[in-house]
Write a protein that holds these residues in place. Structure first.
Motif, PDB file in Angstrom:
ATOM      1  N   MET A   1      -0.783 -16.844   2.638  1.00  0.00           N
ATOM      2  CA  MET A   1      -0.164 -15.858   1.749  1.00  0.00           C
ATOM      3  C   MET A   1      -0.238 -14.472   2.384  1.00  0.00           C
ATOM      4  N   ILE A   2       0.854 -13.727   2.303  1.00  0.00           N
ATOM      5  CA  ILE A   2       0.917 -12.407   2.916  1.00  0.00           C
ATOM      6  C   ILE A   2       0.105 -11.401   2.100  1.00  0.00           C
ATOM      7  N   ASP A   3      -0.720 -10.663   2.770  1.00  0.00           N
ATOM      8  CA  ASP A   3      -1.462  -9.577   2.128  1.00  0.00           C
ATOM      9  C   ASP A   3      -0.554  -8.352   2.109  1.00  0.00           C
ATOM     10  N   TYR A   4       0.043  -8.090   0.964  1.00  0.00           N
ATOM     11  CA  TYR A   4       1.038  -7.023   0.879  1.00  0.00           C
ATOM     12  C   TYR A   4       0.405  -5.645   1.061  1.00  0.00           C
ATOM     13  N   ILE A   8       1.665  -2.970   3.770  1.00  0.00           N
ATOM     14  CA  ILE A   8       2.085  -1.612   3.404  1.00  0.00           C
ATOM     15  C   ILE A   8       1.305  -0.572   4.202  1.00  0.00           C
ATOM     16  N   LYS A   9      -0.020  -0.792   4.344  1.00  0.00           N
ATOM     17  CA  LYS A   9      -0.842   0.145   5.110  1.00  0.00           C
ATOM     18  C   LYS A   9      -0.405   0.177   6.579  1.00  0.00           C
ATOM     19  N   ALA A  10      -0.087  -0.994   7.139  1.00  0.00           N
ATOM     20  CA  ALA A  10       0.383  -1.045   8.525  1.00  0.00           C
ATOM     21  C   ALA A  10       1.709  -0.309   8.671  1.00  0.00           C
ATOM     22  N   PHE A  14       2.228   3.044  10.920  1.00  0.00           N
ATOM     23  CA  PHE A  14       3.238   3.044  11.982  1.00  0.00           C
ATOM     24  C   PHE A  14       4.212   4.206  11.796  1.00  0.00           C
ATOM     25  N   SER A  15       4.696   4.391  10.580  1.00  0.00           N
ATOM     26  CA  SER A  15       5.660   5.449  10.301  1.00  0.00           C
ATOM     27  C   SER A  15       5.045   6.828  10.536  1.00  0.00           C
ATOM     28  N   THR A  47      -5.528   5.504  13.281  1.00  0.00           N
ATOM     29  CA  THR A  47      -4.427   4.656  12.817  1.00  0.00           C
ATOM     30  C   THR A  47      -4.878   3.204  12.670  1.00  0.00           C
ATOM     31  N   ALA A  48      -5.617   2.704  13.670  1.00  0.00           N
ATOM     32  CA  ALA A  48      -6.102   1.322  13.603  1.00  0.00           C
ATOM     33  C   ALA A  48      -7.100   1.142  12.461  1.00  0.00           C
ATOM     34  N   THR A  49      -7.996   2.124  12.294  1.00  0.00           N
ATOM     35  CA  THR A  49      -9.003   2.048  11.235  1.00  0.00           C
ATOM     36  C   THR A  49      -8.354   2.034   9.860  1.00  0.00           C
ATOM     37  N   MET A  50      -7.292   2.822   9.734  1.00  0.00           N
ATOM     38  CA  MET A  50      -6.573   2.901   8.461  1.00  0.00           C
ATOM     39  C   MET A  50      -6.058   1.537   8.015  1.00  0.00           C
TER      40      MET A  50
END
Length: 233
Positions: A1-4, A8-10, A14-15, A47-50
């Motif tokens: 199951m996708i962890d939404y 969203i955080k990724a 990225f943005s 960014t990665a930690t976020m």
């Protein structure tokens, strides 16, 4: 199951990172100062930690990214405005070898050893310290080297010159700003510089993109044909 939430955080990270890189501008890796390098690593870590650390709130990570992205941009902007701030934020090139000898004060200032410098010299094919007339440590960590004439391949220009010691070319004006310290170090006046600039068709310093005093005493000028103020806006 996708962890939404993870997705969203990724997407947000990225943005936001894309926007920051556009805001901070383009630089080749060779142009990065040590501080630029640290900023890049830190932003990437935030960014990665976020994304992967669930206990880190997204808003906290966004604030951290904003601070580390916007402040260097402002520093770069003000560095273009004033040469004194450019020296503070980005540092100044340092002469570390002169006439085949290490400059001890420069080694202490830059926290370098003779081993470090010899490694940099060998990377560019310079194996003999005695063959080096001048070596300058640039703000990005590169080493710029001028060899003694006796160690270089003979050129027509060398044959027409006497055995003078090679001097360091000095930048006197950059981006329309006068480097007064450099002008004093070469014992030249602002009046002389303005007169030379006018001979090339420029009315004042604001029209000069670069003015560099050459080792033979001549002045190389690059006159800006557009509006140089756009460089500082």
């Amino acid at each position: 199951m996708i962890d939404y939430i993870f997705f969203i955080k990724a997407l947000i990270s990225f943005s936001f990172l894309f926007i920051l890189t556009k805001l901070m501008g383009k630089k080749q890796l060779a142009q990065l100062t040590y501080f630029d390098y640290i900023v890049g690593i830190t932003i990437g870590n935030f960014t990665a930690t976020m994304v992967i650390e669930p206990e880190i709130r997204t808003m906290d990570a966004v604030i951290a990214l904003t601070v580390w992205g916007v402040l260097p941009t402002f520093m770069s902007y003000f560095s273009r405005k004033r040469s004194s701030l450019r020296n503070t934020f980005e540092g100044r090139p340092t002469i570390v070898i002169e006439n085949g000898k290490f400059r001890e004060d420069a080694l202490i200032k830059e926290n370098l050893t003779a081993h470090n410098l010899m490694l940099l010299l060998r990377k560019d094919g310079n194996f003999k310290l005695q063959d080096i007339e001048l070596a300058i440590l640039e703000t990005n960590g590169d080493l710029s080297v001028i060899q003694k004439k006796s160690a270089r391949n003979v050129t027509v220009q060398d044959l027409t010159q006497s055995g003078q010691t090679e001097k360091e070319p000095r930048v006197l004006v950059i981006d329309g700003y006068l480097l007064e310290r450099a002008l004093k170090e070469v014992n030249l006046s602002k009046e002389w510089l303005l007169e030379e600039i006018r001979k090339e068709g420029a009315s004042d310093l604001q029209e000069v993109l670069l003015a560099q005093l050459q080792p033979d005493g001549s002045l190389y000028l690059d006159i800006w044909t557009g509006n140089i103020k756009k460089l500082h806006s």
